[in-house]
Design a protein around this motif. Structure first.
Motif, PDB file in Angstrom:
ATOM      1  N   LEU A   1       0.829  -1.205   0.000  1.00 38.01           N
ATOM      2  CA  LEU A   1       0.000   0.000   0.000  1.00 38.01           C
ATOM      3  C   LEU A   1       0.863   1.254   0.000  1.00 38.01           C
ATOM      4  N   LEU A   2       1.899   1.266   0.818  1.00 37.59           N
ATOM      5  CA  LEU A   2       2.779   2.440   0.891  1.00 37.59           C
ATOM      6  C   LEU A   2       3.510   2.666  -0.428  1.00 37.59           C
ATOM      7  N   VAL A   3       3.938   1.588  -1.073  1.00 40.87           N
ATOM      8  CA  VAL A   3       4.609   1.711  -2.367  1.00 40.87           C
ATOM      9  C   VAL A   3       3.656   2.280  -3.411  1.00 40.87           C
ATOM     10  N   ILE A   4       2.419   1.817  -3.411  1.00 40.02           N
ATOM     11  CA  ILE A   4       1.428   2.314  -4.362  1.00 40.02           C
ATOM     12  C   ILE A   4       1.146   3.798  -4.126  1.00 40.02           C
ATOM     13  N   VAL A   5       0.980   4.172  -2.874  1.00 40.60           N
ATOM     14  CA  VAL A   5       0.712   5.580  -2.549  1.00 40.60           C
ATOM     15  C   VAL A   5       1.867   6.468  -3.004  1.00 40.60           C
ATOM     16  N   ALA A   6       3.092   5.990  -2.836  1.00 43.33           N
ATOM     17  CA  ALA A   6       4.257   6.767  -3.257  1.00 43.33           C
ATOM     18  C   ALA A   6       4.400   6.827  -4.773  1.00 43.33           C
ATOM     19  N   SER A   7       3.841   5.843  -5.486  1.00 43.07           N
ATOM     20  CA  SER A   7       4.045   5.739  -6.933  1.00 43.07           C
ATOM     21  C   SER A   7       2.937   6.361  -7.764  1.00 43.07           C
ATOM     22  N   PHE A   8       1.684   6.277  -7.275  1.00 41.09           N
ATOM     23  CA  PHE A   8       0.536   6.510  -8.138  1.00 41.09           C
ATOM     24  C   PHE A   8      -0.232   7.771  -7.736  1.00 41.09           C
ATOM     25  N   GLY A   9       0.335   8.908  -8.042  1.00 40.67           N
ATOM     26  CA  GLY A   9      -0.321  10.170  -7.722  1.00 40.67           C
ATOM     27  C   GLY A   9      -1.267  10.622  -8.817  1.00 40.67           C
ATOM     28  N   SER A  10      -2.161  11.533  -8.453  1.00 38.30           N
ATOM     29  CA  SER A  10      -3.133  12.070  -9.402  1.00 38.30           C
ATOM     30  C   SER A  10      -2.544  13.279 -10.124  1.00 38.30           C
ATOM     31  N   LEU A  11      -1.473  13.041 -10.864  1.00 37.57           N
ATOM     32  CA  LEU A  11      -0.787  14.137 -11.552  1.00 37.57           C
ATOM     33  C   LEU A  11      -1.627  14.716 -12.687  1.00 37.57           C
ATOM     34  N   GLY A  12      -2.358  13.842 -13.381  1.00 41.21           N
ATOM     35  CA  GLY A  12      -3.152  14.315 -14.507  1.00 41.21           C
ATOM     36  C   GLY A  12      -4.457  14.939 -14.087  1.00 41.21           C
ATOM     37  N   PHE A  13      -5.202  14.266 -13.187  1.00 40.56           N
ATOM     38  CA  PHE A  13      -6.530  14.731 -12.804  1.00 40.56           C
ATOM     39  C   PHE A  13      -6.496  15.843 -11.758  1.00 40.56           C
ATOM     40  N   TYR A  14      -5.429  15.955 -10.983  1.00 44.23           N
ATOM     41  CA  TYR A  14      -5.353  16.943  -9.910  1.00 44.23           C
ATOM     42  C   TYR A  14      -4.168  17.890 -10.093  1.00 44.23           C
ATOM     43  N   GLY A  15      -2.997  17.325 -10.430  1.00 48.20           N
ATOM     44  CA  GLY A  15      -1.796  18.155 -10.551  1.00 48.20           C
ATOM     45  C   GLY A  15      -1.875  19.168 -11.671  1.00 48.20           C
ATOM     46  N   LEU A  16      -2.238  18.712 -12.867  1.00 51.95           N
ATOM     47  CA  LEU A  16      -2.358  19.628 -14.001  1.00 51.95           C
ATOM     48  C   LEU A  16      -3.374  20.735 -13.740  1.00 51.95           C
ATOM     49  N   PRO A  17      -4.584  20.418 -13.242  1.00 55.64           N
ATOM     50  CA  PRO A  17      -5.519  21.506 -12.929  1.00 55.64           C
ATOM     51  C   PRO A  17      -4.956  22.491 -11.902  1.00 55.64           C
ATOM     52  N   PHE A  18      -4.322  21.972 -10.861  1.00 57.52           N
ATOM     53  CA  PHE A  18      -3.797  22.857  -9.824  1.00 57.52           C
ATOM     54  C   PHE A  18      -2.734  23.782 -10.402  1.00 57.52           C
ATOM     55  N   VAL A  19      -1.826  23.234 -11.192  1.00 59.99           N
ATOM     56  CA  VAL A  19      -0.773  24.059 -11.801  1.00 59.99           C
ATOM     57  C   VAL A  19      -1.386  25.117 -12.713  1.00 59.99           C
ATOM     58  N   SER A  20      -2.431  24.743 -13.464  1.00 62.48           N
ATOM     59  CA  SER A  20      -3.061  25.711 -14.371  1.00 62.48           C
ATOM     60  C   SER A  20      -3.723  26.843 -13.597  1.00 62.48           C
ATOM     61  N   PHE A  21      -4.243  26.553 -12.387  1.00 65.71           N
ATOM     62  CA  PHE A  21      -4.838  27.601 -11.554  1.00 65.71           C
ATOM     63  C   PHE A  21      -3.760  28.442 -10.874  1.00 65.71           C
ATOM     64  N   ALA A  22      -2.728  27.781 -10.355  1.00 64.96           N
ATOM     65  CA  ALA A  22      -1.704  28.474  -9.566  1.00 64.96           C
ATOM     66  C   ALA A  22      -0.683  29.201 -10.429  1.00 64.96           C
ATOM     67  N   LEU A  23      -0.315  28.588 -11.562  1.00 65.05           N
ATOM     68  CA  LEU A  23       0.737  29.139 -12.432  1.00 65.05           C
ATOM     69  C   LEU A  23       0.208  29.198 -13.867  1.00 65.05           C
ATOM     70  N   PRO A  24      -0.689  30.121 -14.152  1.00 62.93           N
ATOM     71  CA  PRO A  24      -1.332  30.161 -15.474  1.00 62.93           C
ATOM     72  C   PRO A  24      -0.392  30.634 -16.588  1.00 62.93           C
ATOM     73  N   SER A  25       0.407  29.695 -17.080  1.00 58.72           N
ATOM     74  CA  SER A  25       1.313  29.998 -18.192  1.00 58.72           C
ATOM     75  C   SER A  25       1.534  28.742 -19.019  1.00 58.72           C
ATOM     76  N   ILE A  26       1.839  28.922 -20.291  1.00 58.15           N
ATOM     77  CA  ILE A  26       2.089  27.782 -21.181  1.00 58.15           C
ATOM     78  C   ILE A  26       3.300  26.987 -20.709  1.00 58.15           C
ATOM     79  N   GLU A  27       4.332  27.686 -20.252  1.00 63.76           N
ATOM     80  CA  GLU A  27       5.558  27.008 -19.811  1.00 63.76           C
ATOM     81  C   GLU A  27       5.286  26.115 -18.606  1.00 63.76           C
TER      82      GLU A  27
END
Length: 304
Positions: free
Chosen positions: A93-119
């Motif tokens: 369970l700990l290995v899965i939690v460390a490996s499988f983050g919500s980068l697409g469904f949560y990370g990308l939206p958060f970055v687009s809100f916090a750092l609104p730039s193409i780069e």
């Protein structure tokens, strides 16, 4: 800064949750949103962003560096398991939690809100391409080991060959490496579809969280700290060590601070792996990440 990220994220999550509570959406409707994001929204965003990103030696090096925090944490967890001999299922369970983050469904939206730039969006896409690909492979391997699968490598290969996110990563990298520019109408269409990813993903998360069976929230909070505290802290150390630029460091830290991937609930049900615990970790980490990721933003701006 906090208002710019917390307000849209929690507003959309609340709307999604209320849509189920008030009966506007019914059980299973979240699968429509999930399928749209999985097969259309994220693949469009990843393909066009990678296709328009020059895969220089620096970009490839950054993708490789993105993997360092996850690798270091996995080594630390494995060492702790060998020393303290805690339960094998807990280790998985700990290995899965460390490996499988919500980068697409949560990370990308958060970055687009916090750092609104193409780069910033492209840097986040590079993180998805590297971290999520390796994390997905680790997750499937661990679950296959848990069920005693003898042909884990074949199942991983089969899953990768059919995964639209992996295919979109390969397509985007292939177009960039070949120097092929997408025709303007196609690129514009992909950008338009990709732009819908952020609001739909966060709204879907609220829909998903309604009506789940949650238990052991205190333990879930402790486990969530791997994603919300430990991984971002290691990412900060790695960036400091290698002298990564401020924007790249911020994006890497934020992407590592994302909650456990929502799709893990599907895997947990399919493999019969700690379903209630996984649901609880997704709930706690998803709600807490809106706060902790903003705290990391403030820390990076004020202290580091």
């Amino acid at each position: 800064m906090a208002a710019r990220t917390i307000t849209p994220i929690f507003s959309l999550m609340t709307l999604g949750y209320l849509s189920r509570l008030r009966g506007a959406l019914r059980e299973g409707d979240e699968r429509v949103f999930s399928s749209y994001l999985y097969y259309f929204g994220l693949p469009a965003l990843i393909t066009v962003d990678l296709a328009e990103t020059a895969l220089t030696r620096e970009a490839v090096g950054l993708m490789a560096l993105n993997l360092a925090p996850m690798a270091l944490v996995l080594v630390a967890l494995t060492s702790a398991h060998l020393v303290f001999r805690f339960e094998g299922e807990t280790f998985y369970l700990l290995v899965i939690v460390a490996s499988f983050g919500s980068l697409g469904f949560y990370g990308l939206p958060f970055v687009s809100f916090a750092l609104p730039s193409i780069e910033a969006e492209r840097l986040a896409t590079l993180s998805v391409a590297s971290i999520n690909s390796v994390g997905f492979i680790f997750t499937v391997l661990v679950l296959e080991a848990y069920t005693g699968g003898a042909s884990a490598h074949r199942k991983v290969a089969s899953s990768l060959a059919r995964n639209p996110l992996i295919l979109s990563i390969l397509a985007g990298i292939g177009l960039s490496a070949a120097g092929v520019s997408l025709p303007v109408p196609i690129a514009s269409s992909l950008h338009m579809i990709g732009a819908s990813t952020s609001p739909v993903a966060i709204f879907m998360l609220g829909v998903f969280l309604y009506g789940r069976d949650y238990s052991s929230l205190r333990a879930a909070a402790a486990i969530s700290a791997i994603r919300l505290v430990l991984l971002p802290a290691v990412a900060v150390a790695v960036c400091q060590l290698f002298g990564v630029s401020e924007l790249r460091r911020t994006v890497m830290v934020l992407m590592y601070g994302t909650p456990l991937a929502v799709s893990m609930i599907v895997f947990s049900e399919r493999y019969g792996f700690r379903e209630k615990t996984v649901s609880s970790v997704i709930l706690v980490s998803s709600l807490a990440a809106g706060v902790t990721m903003n705290l990391w933003l403030m820390l990076l701006e004020i202290v580091l």
